[in-house]
Design an enzyme around this catalytic site. Sequence first.
Site, PDB file in Angstrom:
ATOM      1  CB  SER A 101      39.644  58.567  13.127  1.00 49.13           C
ATOM      2  OG  SER A 101      38.659  59.557  12.930  1.00 49.13           O
ATOM      3  CD  GLU A 137      38.228  59.447   4.460  1.00 44.37           C
ATOM      4  OE1 GLU A 137      37.361  59.576   5.364  1.00 44.37           O
ATOM      5  OE2 GLU A 137      38.058  59.846   3.301  1.00 44.37           O
ATOM      6  CB  THR A 146      38.305  56.201   0.502  1.00 43.32           C
ATOM      7  OG1 THR A 146      39.470  56.142  -0.313  1.00 43.32           O
ATOM      8  CG2 THR A 146      38.411  57.340   1.502  1.00 43.32           C
ATOM      9  CE1 TYR A 147      34.939  48.551  -1.870  1.00 49.05           C
ATOM     10  CE2 TYR A 147      32.977  49.623  -2.725  1.00 49.05           C
ATOM     11  CZ  TYR A 147      33.740  48.496  -2.550  1.00 49.05           C
ATOM     12  OH  TYR A 147      33.302  47.287  -3.050  1.00 49.05           O
ATOM     13  CG  ASP A 181      28.702  60.492  -4.920  1.00 50.67           C
ATOM     14  OD1 ASP A 181      27.502  60.638  -4.603  1.00 50.67           O
ATOM     15  OD2 ASP A 181      29.645  61.048  -4.325  1.00 50.67           O
ATOM     16  CG  PHE A 225      36.698  67.516  -4.212  1.00 49.56           C
ATOM     17  CD1 PHE A 225      36.501  66.490  -5.123  1.00 49.56           C
ATOM     18  CD2 PHE A 225      36.458  67.266  -2.863  1.00 49.56           C
ATOM     19  CE1 PHE A 225      36.064  65.249  -4.707  1.00 49.56           C
ATOM     20  CE2 PHE A 225      36.020  66.027  -2.435  1.00 49.56           C
ATOM     21  CZ  PHE A 225      35.823  65.007  -3.362  1.00 49.56           C
ATOM     22  CG  HIS A 259      37.578  61.265  10.070  1.00 52.70           C
ATOM     23  ND1 HIS A 259      37.913  59.946  10.327  1.00 52.70           N
ATOM     24  CD2 HIS A 259      37.509  61.369   8.718  1.00 52.70           C
ATOM     25  CE1 HIS A 259      38.037  59.288   9.181  1.00 52.70           C
ATOM     26  NE2 HIS A 259      37.803  60.129   8.186  1.00 52.70           N
TER      27      HIS A 259
HETATM   28  C1  LIG Z   1      33.134  60.736   5.873  1.00 55.30           C
HETATM   29  C2  LIG Z   1      32.830  60.444   4.427  1.00 55.30           C
HETATM   30  C3  LIG Z   1      33.466  59.385   3.793  1.00 55.30           C
HETATM   31  C4  LIG Z   1      33.179  59.078   2.466  1.00 55.30           C
HETATM   32  N1  LIG Z   1      33.827  58.019   1.855  1.00 55.30           N
HETATM   33  C5  LIG Z   1      33.509  57.668   0.592  1.00 55.30           C
HETATM   34  C6  LIG Z   1      34.114  56.527  -0.029  1.00 55.30           C
HETATM   35  O1  LIG Z   1      34.972  55.865   0.546  1.00 55.30           O
HETATM   36  N2  LIG Z   1      33.730  56.193  -1.290  1.00 55.30           N
HETATM   37  C7  LIG Z   1      32.772  56.917  -1.959  1.00 55.30           C
HETATM   38  O2  LIG Z   1      32.460  56.558  -3.114  1.00 55.30           O
HETATM   39  N3  LIG Z   1      32.192  58.012  -1.414  1.00 55.30           N
HETATM   40  C8  LIG Z   1      32.528  58.391  -0.150  1.00 55.30           C
HETATM   41  N4  LIG Z   1      31.927  59.495   0.433  1.00 55.30           N
HETATM   42  C9  LIG Z   1      30.972  60.276  -0.357  1.00 55.30           C
HETATM   43  C10 LIG Z   1      29.537  59.707  -0.291  1.00 55.30           C
HETATM   44  O3  LIG Z   1      29.478  58.423  -0.828  1.00 55.30           O
HETATM   45  C11 LIG Z   1      28.640  60.655  -1.084  1.00 55.30           C
HETATM   46  O4  LIG Z   1      28.564  61.898  -0.442  1.00 55.30           O
HETATM   47  C12 LIG Z   1      27.251  60.138  -1.398  1.00 55.30           C
HETATM   48  O5  LIG Z   1      26.657  61.019  -2.353  1.00 55.30           O
HETATM   49  C13 LIG Z   1      26.306  60.053  -0.215  1.00 55.30           C
HETATM   50  O6  LIG Z   1      26.639  59.024   0.612  1.00 55.30           O
HETATM   51  P1  LIG Z   1      25.859  58.842   2.011  1.00 55.30           P
HETATM   52  O7  LIG Z   1      26.382  57.616   2.616  1.00 55.30           O
HETATM   53  O8  LIG Z   1      25.883  60.075   2.783  1.00 55.30           O
HETATM   54  O9  LIG Z   1      24.377  58.572   1.436  1.00 55.30           O
HETATM   55  P2  LIG Z   1      22.948  58.516   2.116  1.00 55.30           P
HETATM   56  O10 LIG Z   1      22.973  58.679   3.566  1.00 55.30           O
HETATM   57  O11 LIG Z   1      22.269  57.311   1.567  1.00 55.30           O
HETATM   58  O12 LIG Z   1      22.272  59.826   1.511  1.00 55.30           O
HETATM   59  C14 LIG Z   1      22.438  60.152   0.140  1.00 55.30           C
HETATM   60  C15 LIG Z   1      21.361  61.137  -0.295  1.00 55.30           C
HETATM   61  O13 LIG Z   1      20.111  60.472  -0.363  1.00 55.30           O
HETATM   62  C16 LIG Z   1      19.157  61.067   0.501  1.00 55.30           C
HETATM   63  N5  LIG Z   1      18.390  59.964   1.060  1.00 55.30           N
HETATM   64  C17 LIG Z   1      18.710  59.135   2.069  1.00 55.30           C
HETATM   65  N6  LIG Z   1      17.765  58.202   2.251  1.00 55.30           N
HETATM   66  C18 LIG Z   1      16.803  58.431   1.311  1.00 55.30           C
HETATM   67  C19 LIG Z   1      15.569  57.800   0.967  1.00 55.30           C
HETATM   68  N7  LIG Z   1      15.126  56.726   1.633  1.00 55.30           N
HETATM   69  N8  LIG Z   1      14.838  58.317  -0.051  1.00 55.30           N
HETATM   70  C20 LIG Z   1      15.278  59.414  -0.741  1.00 55.30           C
HETATM   71  N9  LIG Z   1      16.447  60.041  -0.469  1.00 55.30           N
HETATM   72  C21 LIG Z   1      17.200  59.566   0.543  1.00 55.30           C
HETATM   73  C22 LIG Z   1      19.979  61.851   1.529  1.00 55.30           C
HETATM   74  O14 LIG Z   1      19.289  62.940   2.070  1.00 55.30           O
HETATM   75  C23 LIG Z   1      21.146  62.295   0.655  1.00 55.30           C
HETATM   76  O15 LIG Z   1      20.800  63.411  -0.119  1.00 55.30           O
HETATM   77  C24 LIG Z   1      32.224  59.852   1.745  1.00 55.30           C
HETATM   78  C25 LIG Z   1      31.601  60.938   2.383  1.00 55.30           C
HETATM   79  C26 LIG Z   1      31.905  61.240   3.707  1.00 55.30           C
HETATM   80  C27 LIG Z   1      31.236  62.429   4.359  1.00 55.30           C
END
Ligand SMILES: Cc1cc2nc3c(=O)[nH]c(=O)nc-3n(C[C@H](O)[C@H](O)[C@H](O)COP(=O)(O)OP(=O)(O)OC[C@H]3O[C@@H](n4cnc5c(N)ncnc54)[C@H](O)[C@@H]3O)c2cc1C
Length: 325
Positions: free
Chosen positions: A49, A51, A82-83, A143, A251, A301
Amino acid sequence: MNSGMDTLPPTPPQDHIGPQSATLERWLTGPRFNRLPAPGAQDAAPALSFEFFPPRTEALETQLWTCVRRLEGLAPRFVSVTYGAGGSTQARTHATVERILRETSLVPAAHLTCVGAERGVIDDIARQYWDAGVRHIVALRGDVPGGGAYVPHPGGYAYAADLVAGLKKVADFEISVAAYPETHPAALSPQADMDSLKRKLDAGATRAITNYFFDADVFLRFLDRCLAAGITAPIVPGIMPVSNFAQAKKFSAGCGASVPYWMERLFEGTEDDPETRRIVAAVTAAEQVRVLQANGVDEFHFYTLNRPDLTYAIAHILGVREGLK
Ligand SMILES: Cc1cc2nc3c(=O)[nH]c(=O)nc-3n(C[C@H](O)[C@H](O)[C@H](O)COP(=O)(O)OP(=O)(O)OC[C@H]3O[C@@H](n4cnc5c(N)ncnc54)[C@H](O)[C@@H]3O)c2cc1C
């Protein structure tokens, strides 16, 4: 885990080799790596895949579409868009995903984040995707734009696991989520992060895509930990072919990916030599995916950064060819 390499036992040190033969002795007494298995040794080409990010200018739009057209022939399983941080690219992400759906043979997946939006707003965006024919969402927390500590929106989805559950109520999307082989930088602990990954999969995601990493071993050890945590869904390695090392290093510091010293050494002295950098980048990424492939990994990916060449070449090395499914 099997290293996947054909290894021969090291030659024992020989007493009669004098100091003048030190070089040869060093060569002869180190571990022996004969070769990685030939890519053809695998039963089938891996599933890929790709990105992309949504373009901001007309020039970047042209670059993206050149990239899409070049990689389309490799018949990836899906391509994702991506978003931008805080939803800043909402319209552009949507437009790019729709155009991919309309004008290509590719299956698009739209990234969607929780940051700064109420649940209803996010649900509406998801519904628009569904109505447009998009069936795959990469669900993320996102983020805070410009950095800073994350605080959930009071009326929003707090974490990615909540978003996955919410999306599943909107429609029966295929959902991918993010995973961090070296632990998410804000996680309380590696175990807490693993629990969070499991919650995302239990909420309805069917695949995790990892943050990029450079040591294959980092990923393989992470797979062991996933399995020990009871995770059985595919954890797809995110591969970032790096040609701008300085930028990647900067980064990486913020996203929890470590940059090994050997990599620094590889790129040393190539700052003003883009051609050598590209060759080094291709070899580095090819070696990484070949080691993973030799360990049985057959899904990848690629973070293309909207540039097709390195991804295309590495896919070729993995055995992926135009016209082959
Ligand atoms: C494949 C990939 C694609 C991405 N694409 C984008 C994109 O398109 N746009 C963008 O803005 N960013 C993107 N990111 C970055 C991502 O948004 C950031 O890394 C963000 O900080 C974490 O997102 P997550 O979905 O992993 O969060 P989560 O899974 O919600 O986790 C975030 C943090 O919170 C902690 N956590 C989870 N649940 C809880 C809870 N209930 N209580 C307390 N802590 C908790 C986790 O351990 C982790 O430290 C991408 C990252 C990856 C790996």
